[in-house]
Design an enzyme around this catalytic site. Structure first.
Site, PDB file in Angstrom:
ATOM      1  N   LEU A  30       0.861  -1.182   0.000  1.00 41.63           N
ATOM      2  CA  LEU A  30       0.000   0.000   0.000  1.00 41.63           C
ATOM      3  C   LEU A  30       0.894   1.227   0.000  1.00 41.63           C
ATOM      4  O   LEU A  30       1.827   1.326   0.808  1.00 41.63           O
ATOM      5  CB  LEU A  30      -0.904   0.033   1.234  1.00 41.63           C
ATOM      6  CG  LEU A  30      -2.197  -0.787   1.199  1.00 41.63           C
ATOM      7  CD1 LEU A  30      -2.889  -0.701   2.557  1.00 41.63           C
ATOM      8  CD2 LEU A  30      -3.135  -0.304   0.102  1.00 41.63           C
ATOM      9  N   ASP A  31       0.628   2.179  -0.898  1.00 45.92           N
ATOM     10  CA  ASP A  31       1.414   3.401  -0.964  1.00 45.92           C
ATOM     11  C   ASP A  31       1.238   4.217   0.322  1.00 45.92           C
ATOM     12  O   ASP A  31       0.229   4.074   1.025  1.00 45.92           O
ATOM     13  CB  ASP A  31       0.980   4.241  -2.168  1.00 45.92           C
ATOM     14  CG  ASP A  31       1.323   3.562  -3.493  1.00 45.92           C
ATOM     15  OD1 ASP A  31       2.279   2.778  -3.513  1.00 45.92           O
ATOM     16  OD2 ASP A  31       0.621   3.828  -4.487  1.00 45.92           O
TER      17      ASP A  31
END
Length: 344
Positions: free
Chosen positions: A91-92
């Site tokens: 996940l960024d």
């Protein structure tokens, strides 16, 4: 509690066994830092013997904004006291939500968790596009667009249902020519990003304003929600970017069951999912004692009438509540595809 002594020194083993020993001057010569190089000191006059095993299982974490997925794993290594740990889908930093963390022997299940569908809720902002297709990038285009129309928006969303061809963002971790795309993009290089096929099982409108909409998207691994936002803007005759993103589910795992990273070490250990609660997308089968023994020695076992494994499919074999092996059907028998080193 040991009585105080003229010479009192405490020793603590910080690995799987914790020992705090207080001893008298007479014991001084029998105990020295050389003979206890794996121990560290702690307060005296206590006797503790705390047997703890290395943790194993699946941990669900609700990642907060600005944390990287690597940050979460690094933090949990310290909290759980193990190096055998990893996540199953990045996940960024600007995305929040569910990270499925595999710990100990459960890291062997990573490919099966990675293969499961993921569900997201995302906000798309129209009228602008960015270098990264999300809020982190610089604005590269601004387009005058009319206020969003629900009917037109839903018609455009239908273009993204099913199997679609998608061009990942230029700022992504995909490798082209042996180098990550984001490294090329940071140098200002123009790269022809290859199209890839992904599958979207659901894309539905949750709410909308004049220039934003919120969507729920359920999709296959490798799908870029940023790309869907960008392409949706183009489909609507303008531009758009992903202005917020939250992962809400991975397969049967839900973010509603997840812990925040700030929870206590005890809470993290208590929340490890093991055995039948570790739903990794493989059908479970329960072994009898002799079957578990045979599989442990690499032998084949017969398919019982109550055990159904389709040819070519894998299953997760349990003995009691312990994962025993990843198995497959072969010519009417069950064979081990990957063992977990268990013995009855």
């Amino acid at each position: 509690m040991c009585p105080a002594s003229p010479f009192s020194r405490s020793w603590v083993a910080m690995d799987t066994v914790t020992l705090v020993l207080s001893f008298s001057k007479a014991a001084k010569n029998r105990w020295s830092p050389k003979s206890t190089k794996h121990l560290s000191w702690r307060c005296p006059n206590e006797l503790e013997f705390n047997m703890t095993s290395k943790p194993h299982g699946i941990l669900l974490i609700d990642k907060e904004l600005e944390w990287t997925s690597h940050d979460v794993v690094a933090k949990l290594r310290g909290i759980l006291g193990t190096k055998t740990i990893g996540h199953t889908g990045t996940l960024d930093p600007l995305a929040s939500g569910l990270l499925v963390i595999l710990v100990g022997e459960y890291t062997r299940l990573s490919n099966y968790v990675l293969a499961q569908e993921k569900t997201y809720e995302t906000e798309v902002t129209f009228g602008r596009s960015t270098t990264t297709d999300d809020a982190e990038g610089e604005i590269v285009k601004m387009v005058e667009m009319p206020a969003l129309n629900e009917k037109a928006l839903k018609e455009s969303l239908e273009l993204f249902n099913g199997t679609i061809s998608q061009r990942p963002p230029a700022y992504s971790a995909i490798s082209v020519g042996g180098e990550k795309l984001y490294k090329k993009a940071r140098r200002g290089e123009e790269v022809d990003v290859p199209l890839r096929q992904v599958h979207v099982s659901e894309i539905s409108l949750l709410e909308m304003t004049a220039e934003t909409c919120r969507l729920r998207i359920r999709c296959s691994k490798g799908t870029y929600i940023r790309s869907i936002a960008r392409d949706l803007g183009e489909a609507m005759g303008g531009a758009a970017f992903c202005s917020a993103l939250r992962r809400t589910a991975v397969g049967e795992f839900s973010v509603s069951e997840a812990l925040k990273i700030g929870s206590t070490a005890e809470a993290h250990r208590a929340s490890l999912l093991t055995g039948l609660s570790a739903k990794v997308g493989l059908p479970p089968i329960q072994l009898q004692k002799q079957e578990a023994m045979d599989l442990s020695h690499g032998k084949k076992i017969g398919c019982r009438a109550d055990v159904q494994i389709k040819p070519g499919e894998l299953a997760l074999a349990f003995y009691g509540d312990e994962i025993w092996a990843i198995v497959a059907e072969h010519q009417g028998e069950i064979i081990v595809k990957r063992g977990f080193g268990k013995q009855v």
